[in-house]
Design an enzyme around this catalytic site. Structure first.
Site, mmCIF file in Angstrom:
data_model
loop_
_atom_site.group_PDB
_atom_site.id
_atom_site.type_symbol
_atom_site.label_atom_id
_atom_site.label_comp_id
_atom_site.label_asym_id
_atom_site.label_seq_id
_atom_site.Cartn_x
_atom_site.Cartn_y
_atom_site.Cartn_z
ATOM 1 N N HIS A 20 0.820 -1.211 0.000
ATOM 2 C CA HIS A 20 0.000 0.000 0.000
ATOM 3 C C HIS A 20 0.856 1.265 0.000
ATOM 4 O O HIS A 20 0.362 2.336 -0.303
ATOM 5 C CB HIS A 20 -0.916 -0.023 1.218
ATOM 6 N N ASN A 66 -6.656 6.892 3.237
ATOM 7 C CA ASN A 66 -8.078 7.100 2.979
ATOM 8 C C ASN A 66 -8.530 8.548 3.126
ATOM 9 O O ASN A 66 -9.682 8.856 2.850
ATOM 10 C CB ASN A 66 -8.912 6.184 3.878
ATOM 11 N N ASP A 91 -0.912 2.322 -5.500
ATOM 12 C CA ASP A 91 -0.877 0.872 -5.703
ATOM 13 C C ASP A 91 -2.170 0.405 -6.362
ATOM 14 O O ASP A 91 -3.214 1.047 -6.226
ATOM 15 C CB ASP A 91 -0.711 0.160 -4.354
ATOM 16 N N ASN A 112 -9.621 3.443 -1.858
ATOM 17 C CA ASN A 112 -10.147 4.482 -0.969
ATOM 18 C C ASN A 112 -9.361 5.784 -1.024
ATOM 19 O O ASN A 112 -9.923 6.860 -0.826
ATOM 20 C CB ASN A 112 -10.244 3.968 0.456
#
Length: 187
Positions: A20, A66, A91, A112
């Site tokens: 991530h 997020n 990613d 997100n």
């Protein structure tokens, strides 16, 4: 001309080398190759420099993945950079490991971070570079997968794949998004 290059990731040592955080990893490599250093400023770590005759502002948001849209909106406005001179590096589990896909606009594809950026900017029409992290995970374990480390084999190939992403960013800044898409998509 000025460009905002945003690498998405999560702050904290527990996320440092996870899938991530590939956006942070790519931005770190771009900064190193361009002799740019980061300082901690509002909403993230920011680096300023030049790529030939173009000014670049690098941003690694400290708002967590997020909520990245707050940082992106702030730095676009603060630096007076038009949205088409921004590139978000993120990613993507829909792409095989190391594959690159550059787009001028598109859906968030369930990501997100991209979803929050679109919400804060009021549009999905912003450039992004998606870096494939693969999808070798069992049903229901996606979060553990993206927040997990790269495999030893992936780590072996990661430097060369990150170098390709750095070249793609440099091409976007110097020759434009269309050229970067033509030269780097699916490489």
């Amino acid at each position: 001309m000025k460009y905002l290059i945003v690498g998405l990731g999560n702050i904290g040592d527990e996320y440092r080398d996870t899938r991530h955080n590939i956006g942070f990893m790519i931005l770190d490599a771009f900064a190193e190759a361009s002799n740019i250093t980061f300082t901690t400023e509002r909403y993230g770590d920011v680096g300023r420099g030049r790529v030939k005759n173009k000014q670049v502002v690098l941003l690694k948001p400290s708002t967590y993945m997020n909520l990245s849209g707050n940082a992106v909106r702030y730095w676009l406005q603060k630096e007076n950079i038009p949205i088409d001179h921004m590139l978000v590096v993120v990613d993507d589990i829909a792409l095989p490991f190391g594959a690159i896909r550059i787009k001028a606009r598109g859906s968030d594809a369930g990501h997100n971070g991209l979803k929050n950026i679109a919400a804060m900017l009021g549009t999905q029409a912003y450039p992004r570079l998606r870096f494939g992290v693969g999808n070798d995970f069992a049903r229901g374990t996606q979060i553990d997968y993206v927040l997990g480390p790269f495999t030893p084999e992936e780590r072996q190939h990661l430097p060369e794949r990150i170098a390709v992403a750095v070249d793609a960013i440099r091409t976007d800044v110097l020759a434009g998004l269309d050229r970067a898409m033509c030269d780097f998509n699916n490489k």
